[in-house]
Design a protein around this motif. Structure first.
Motif, mmCIF file in Angstrom:
data_model
loop_
_atom_site.group_PDB
_atom_site.id
_atom_site.type_symbol
_atom_site.label_atom_id
_atom_site.label_comp_id
_atom_site.label_asym_id
_atom_site.label_seq_id
_atom_site.Cartn_x
_atom_site.Cartn_y
_atom_site.Cartn_z
ATOM 1 N N PRO A 1 0.827 -1.215 0.000
ATOM 2 C CA PRO A 1 0.000 0.000 0.000
ATOM 3 C C PRO A 1 0.856 1.258 0.000
ATOM 4 O O PRO A 1 2.073 1.210 0.202
ATOM 5 N N GLU A 2 0.209 2.393 -0.223
ATOM 6 C CA GLU A 2 0.887 3.679 -0.146
ATOM 7 C C GLU A 2 1.224 4.001 1.305
ATOM 8 O O GLU A 2 0.581 3.521 2.237
ATOM 9 N N ALA A 3 2.238 4.838 1.510
ATOM 10 C CA ALA A 3 2.593 5.278 2.859
ATOM 11 C C ALA A 3 1.545 6.256 3.374
ATOM 12 O O ALA A 3 0.843 6.903 2.583
ATOM 13 N N PRO A 4 1.388 6.371 4.691
ATOM 14 C CA PRO A 4 0.469 7.374 5.241
ATOM 15 C C PRO A 4 0.830 8.767 4.759
ATOM 16 O O PRO A 4 2.002 9.095 4.599
ATOM 17 N N GLU A 5 -0.183 9.591 4.532
ATOM 18 C CA GLU A 5 0.059 10.951 4.076
ATOM 19 C C GLU A 5 0.527 11.824 5.235
ATOM 20 O O GLU A 5 0.489 11.429 6.393
ATOM 21 N N GLY A 6 0.946 13.023 4.896
ATOM 22 C CA GLY A 6 1.383 13.962 5.926
ATOM 23 C C GLY A 6 2.838 13.816 6.296
ATOM 24 O O GLY A 6 3.308 14.453 7.232
ATOM 25 N N ARG A 7 3.576 12.984 5.577
ATOM 26 C CA ARG A 7 5.000 12.810 5.863
ATOM 27 C C ARG A 7 5.829 13.490 4.775
ATOM 28 O O ARG A 7 5.360 13.708 3.669
ATOM 29 N N SER A 8 7.042 13.806 5.117
ATOM 30 C CA SER A 8 7.958 14.384 4.137
ATOM 31 C C SER A 8 9.327 13.757 4.337
ATOM 32 O O SER A 8 9.673 13.348 5.448
ATOM 33 N N ALA A 9 10.078 13.665 3.265
ATOM 34 C CA ALA A 9 11.421 13.095 3.348
ATOM 35 C C ALA A 9 12.305 13.751 2.300
ATOM 36 O O ALA A 9 11.991 13.713 1.109
ATOM 37 N N HIS A 10 13.357 14.401 2.755
ATOM 38 C CA HIS A 10 14.318 15.028 1.864
ATOM 39 C C HIS A 10 15.675 14.375 2.088
ATOM 40 O O HIS A 10 16.119 14.238 3.225
ATOM 41 N N VAL A 11 16.318 13.966 1.023
ATOM 42 C CA VAL A 11 17.609 13.299 1.127
ATOM 43 C C VAL A 11 18.707 14.339 1.297
ATOM 44 O O VAL A 11 18.822 15.266 0.488
ATOM 45 N N ASP A 12 19.471 14.191 2.342
ATOM 46 C CA ASP A 12 20.617 15.064 2.581
ATOM 47 C C ASP A 12 21.747 14.586 1.664
ATOM 48 O O ASP A 12 22.463 13.638 1.985
ATOM 49 N N VAL A 13 21.881 15.248 0.516
ATOM 50 C CA VAL A 13 22.826 14.787 -0.502
ATOM 51 C C VAL A 13 24.262 14.831 0.024
ATOM 52 O O VAL A 13 25.038 13.880 -0.161
ATOM 53 N N ALA A 14 24.630 15.936 0.668
ATOM 54 C CA ALA A 14 26.002 16.053 1.190
ATOM 55 C C ALA A 14 26.290 14.950 2.199
ATOM 56 O O ALA A 14 27.343 14.296 2.150
ATOM 57 N N GLY A 15 25.347 14.707 3.109
ATOM 58 C CA GLY A 15 25.533 13.638 4.087
ATOM 59 C C GLY A 15 25.614 12.278 3.437
ATOM 60 O O GLY A 15 26.410 11.418 3.848
ATOM 61 N N ALA A 16 24.800 12.057 2.397
ATOM 62 C CA ALA A 16 24.811 10.769 1.706
ATOM 63 C C ALA A 16 26.149 10.518 1.023
ATOM 64 O O ALA A 16 26.694 9.406 1.072
ATOM 65 N N VAL A 17 26.709 11.562 0.392
ATOM 66 C CA VAL A 17 27.992 11.399 -0.308
ATOM 67 C C VAL A 17 29.115 11.112 0.677
ATOM 68 O O VAL A 17 29.935 10.203 0.463
ATOM 69 N N VAL A 18 29.164 11.854 1.778
ATOM 70 C CA VAL A 18 30.233 11.654 2.765
ATOM 71 C C VAL A 18 30.107 10.277 3.414
ATOM 72 O O VAL A 18 31.104 9.559 3.589
ATOM 73 N N LEU A 19 28.876 9.882 3.774
ATOM 74 C CA LEU A 19 28.682 8.560 4.380
ATOM 75 C C LEU A 19 29.049 7.462 3.392
ATOM 76 O O LEU A 19 29.664 6.456 3.775
ATOM 77 N N ALA A 20 28.689 7.632 2.128
ATOM 78 C CA ALA A 20 29.031 6.630 1.122
ATOM 79 C C ALA A 20 30.539 6.473 1.004
ATOM 80 O O ALA A 20 31.063 5.350 0.949
ATOM 81 N N ALA A 21 31.271 7.600 1.000
ATOM 82 C CA ALA A 21 32.733 7.526 0.911
ATOM 83 C C ALA A 21 33.317 6.820 2.126
ATOM 84 O O ALA A 21 34.227 5.990 1.998
ATOM 85 N N ALA A 22 32.800 7.135 3.303
ATOM 86 C CA ALA A 22 33.306 6.494 4.524
ATOM 87 C C ALA A 22 33.034 4.991 4.511
ATOM 88 O O ALA A 22 33.914 4.180 4.835
ATOM 89 N N LEU A 23 31.812 4.608 4.133
ATOM 90 C CA LEU A 23 31.472 3.183 4.108
ATOM 91 C C LEU A 23 32.266 2.434 3.045
ATOM 92 O O LEU A 23 32.666 1.282 3.247
ATOM 93 N N LEU A 24 32.483 3.070 1.913
ATOM 94 C CA LEU A 24 33.298 2.441 0.875
ATOM 95 C C LEU A 24 34.695 2.130 1.408
ATOM 96 O O LEU A 24 35.239 1.037 1.170
#
Length: 619
Positions: A340-363
């Motif tokens: 099913p669809e997720a409940p409405e009223g939620r928002s999610a924005h991807v922190d691009v800078a955080g994602a890139v730094v975390l990806a580099a660290a995990l790599l």
């Protein structure tokens, strides 16, 4: 229907029912503070910082009474006073992080109380409540004078017939992504032979899947916390299907690695399956389903390993990867029809800078864990890269703390229960995967080494059957046991069981039946541990953050598994004499003792969580 068509006295009857329901609901809420104090905290959470005079007017009390109330909450750390940036003469009352957490917990307790009651209604009665949602929302807005977030029909527990379809779908998808990601393990030798590459290069068919999974998991977790969770799941499964097609087509080795990387992205879906279960199933049912999803994500390797090995022996590497294409396509179709669809009223924005730094660290972390030769041949380079990885993780933490839309809520992760659970997962994950690799490697060691059983890849995969079966049994038992035993104690008990598997392997491995027994003990311990882990984390996590919180835990688990494999390889390499191809038998005993130490640390960490929980409850 017009108001003239409503039977006389209907409004009074509805009012009486709602009043009785409200008073009974209030009695079910925690009584650790007055209703006025709780209402004030909720107002601050809903409207932001306010003046004391405003708060007094909203809550209908005098200003001196509100001043005294704020002073008490300030001493408790729930609120704080700050100056108004626009008027230095004005002091505003602000909600602290502890206060916000209290409001979320209290609200969740109220929601759970109603969920339990709604779970006792018939399907027709639930549908009647769903139809009344717009009117109830309008009433809430009239009472508070504030807009109420959109309430989605799908946020309510699904009907029993739909739940019967949803639960198997969640289990199937979690099993498929785990099994497909593990396909590289038994095929490394076959890939090296078929593509004429070294074993080290062929090892990347497994490593690249783990790397992409670790990088994608927190990003998918954040997207899964938003309104487009269904679209995120479908798009991710489409990527996994495309990757599976690349592994089957007669393309060069680089395309095989690309396909395996795409398949690994699916590992991030497990946490999203938990989010779906928590949003769309009654509380009692969702807890058991989430526990099983966690277990299935572990035992998937035990399902995929022998099946892939058998197909590789019968039809080659392409045939083995072909089963991945079939089941991932089936998973995509299942998700499209069932989720099913997720409940409405939620928002999610991807922190691009955080994602890139975390990806580099995990790599870097997973690369260092997989490249064991780098540590033995170039220790200075390996140590330098390890320092860079630590620095990147620190930078990532700072970025997340400053971000208004963090990839992972670091403040929530710092909660003692969550931090302790992740520490237990990290250390315990190292130990669990260490024993898994020790047993499978020992079983395949040829007799010429003076020990081992020289099993083929397929027969060695059958050793994982006790692991999968007993892991599933433990996953089914844990939800029943946790009604009497707290989740942290279940973590501790499961860690002790895994430690017992290490002890059994260290003391008795001269017979194949003993390896089966050790693997079964490991499976039972891992199943119990995996089933209890979500309960510890989700007890202090809002529903909307389920996917994000569990995604971070799965990243921790992936890193722990990788380090466990690396530690085992380093110990066995150190126990391999000059000119010898295989390590001494005593090296396995040494590795087992290290594993016992890791599980002892995990047990102590879990017991510390168990001791903390009663103190938090009583405070």
């Amino acid at each position: 229907m017009s108001r003239q068509d409503i039977a006389p006295g209907a409004s009074a009857a509805i009012g009486a029912a709602l009043y009785g329901l409200a008073t009974r609901a209030a009695r079910r809420l925690p009584r650790d503070m007055s209703l006025t104090s709780a209402a004030t905290l909720a107002t601050l959470e809903r409207t932001g910082p306010r003046r004391i005079t405003d708060l007094a007017a909203v809550e209908g009390v005098t200003q001196p009474a509100m001043t005294a109330l704020v002073r008490v909450m300030e001493e408790s750390g729930l609120v704080e006073r700050r100056g108004d940036a626009s008027d230095k003469r004005v002091t505003l009352v602000c909600l602290t992080e502890a206060g916000a957490s209290y409001v979320r917990t209290r609200r969740q307790a109220g929601v759970h109380a109603f969920e339990r009651l709604i779970g006792e209604l018939t399907g027709d009665e639930v549908e009647a409540l769903v139809a009344a949602l717009p009117a109830l929302k309008h009433l809430a807005e009239a009472v508070t004078g504030q807009p109420v977030g959109e309430v989605a029909v799908k946020a309510f527990p699904v009907a029993r017939s739909e739940a019967r379809l949803l639960v198997p779908a969640l289990m199937f998808i979690a099993l498929v992504v785990a099994a497909v990601a593990s396909l590289g393990t038994p095929l490394i030798t076959s890939v090296a032979t078929s593509f004429h590459v070294s074993l080290g290069s062929a090892q990347w068919t497994l490593t690249v899947a783990l790397l992409s999974g670790a990088v994608a998991t927190p990003v998918l977790g954040r997207l899964g916390a938003g309104p487009h969770r269904r679209a995120t799941i479908l798009a991710t499964l489409a990527v996994v299907v495309a990757g599976s097609a690349l592994t089957v087509l007669p393309l060069p080795f680089a395309w095989l690695l690309a396909g395996r990387a795409a398949q690994g992205v699916g590992l991030g879906l497990t946490a999203l399956m938990m989010g779906v279960a928590r949003d769309h199933l009654p509380e009692e049912r969702s807890a058991a389903v989430i526990a099983l999803i966690s277990v299935v994500s572990i035992i998937g390797a035990g399902v995929g390993y022998p099946l892939a090995a058998l197909l590789a022996e019968l039809g080659g590497v392409r045939a083995a990867y072909g089963i991945g294409l079939v089941v991932t396509a089936a998973a995509l179709l299942t998700a499209w029809r069932s989720l099913p669809e997720a409940p409405e009223g939620r928002s999610a924005h991807v922190d691009v800078a955080g994602a890139v730094v975390l990806a580099a660290a995990l790599l870097l972390v997973l690369f260092l864990a997989g490249e064991r030769n780098l540590w033995s041949r170039h220790p200075a380079v390996a140590a330098g890269l390890a320092v860079v990885a630590v620095v990147l993780l620190c930078v990532w933490a700072v970025i997340e703390l400053r971000s208004t839309t963090p990839l992972v809520d670091v403040r929530a992760v710092r909660h003692p229960a969550v931090a302790g659970a992740n520490l237990a997962m990290f250390v315990g994950g190292m130990g669990m995967y260490l024993l898994l690799t020790l047993i499978t490697r020992y079983a395949q060691t040829p007799h010429g080494a003076g020990y081992g059983f020289g099993l083929t890849t397929f027969v060695a995969g059958l050793v994982l059957i006790p692991f999968s079966v007993l892991g599933f049994v433990a996953g089914k038992l844990t939800p029943r046991v946790r009604t009497r035993i707290a989740d942290p104690l279940l973590l501790a008990g499961s860690a002790v069981v895994v430690g017992g598997g290490f002890a059994l392997f260290a003391a008795a491995r001269s017979d194949l039946a003993e390896l089966f027994a050790a693997m079964g003990v490991l499976g039972f311990g891992v199943g119990g541990f995996s089933a209890a882990m979500p309960g510890v984390i989700l007890a202090v996590t809002p529903k909307s953050e389920t996917s994000s919180a569990m995604s971070f835990n799965y990243v921790v688990r992936s890193v722990g598994y990788s380090l466990g494999s690396a530690i085992g390889g380093l110990i066995l390499a150190a126990g391999t004499g000059p000119g010898h191809l295989f390590p001494d038998d005593s090296a396995y005993t040494t590795a087992a003792l290290v594993g016992i130490g890791a599980m002892a640390i995990t047990t102590l960490t879990s017991l510390a969580l168990a001791r903390r929980r009663p103190s938090e409850t009583n405070s």
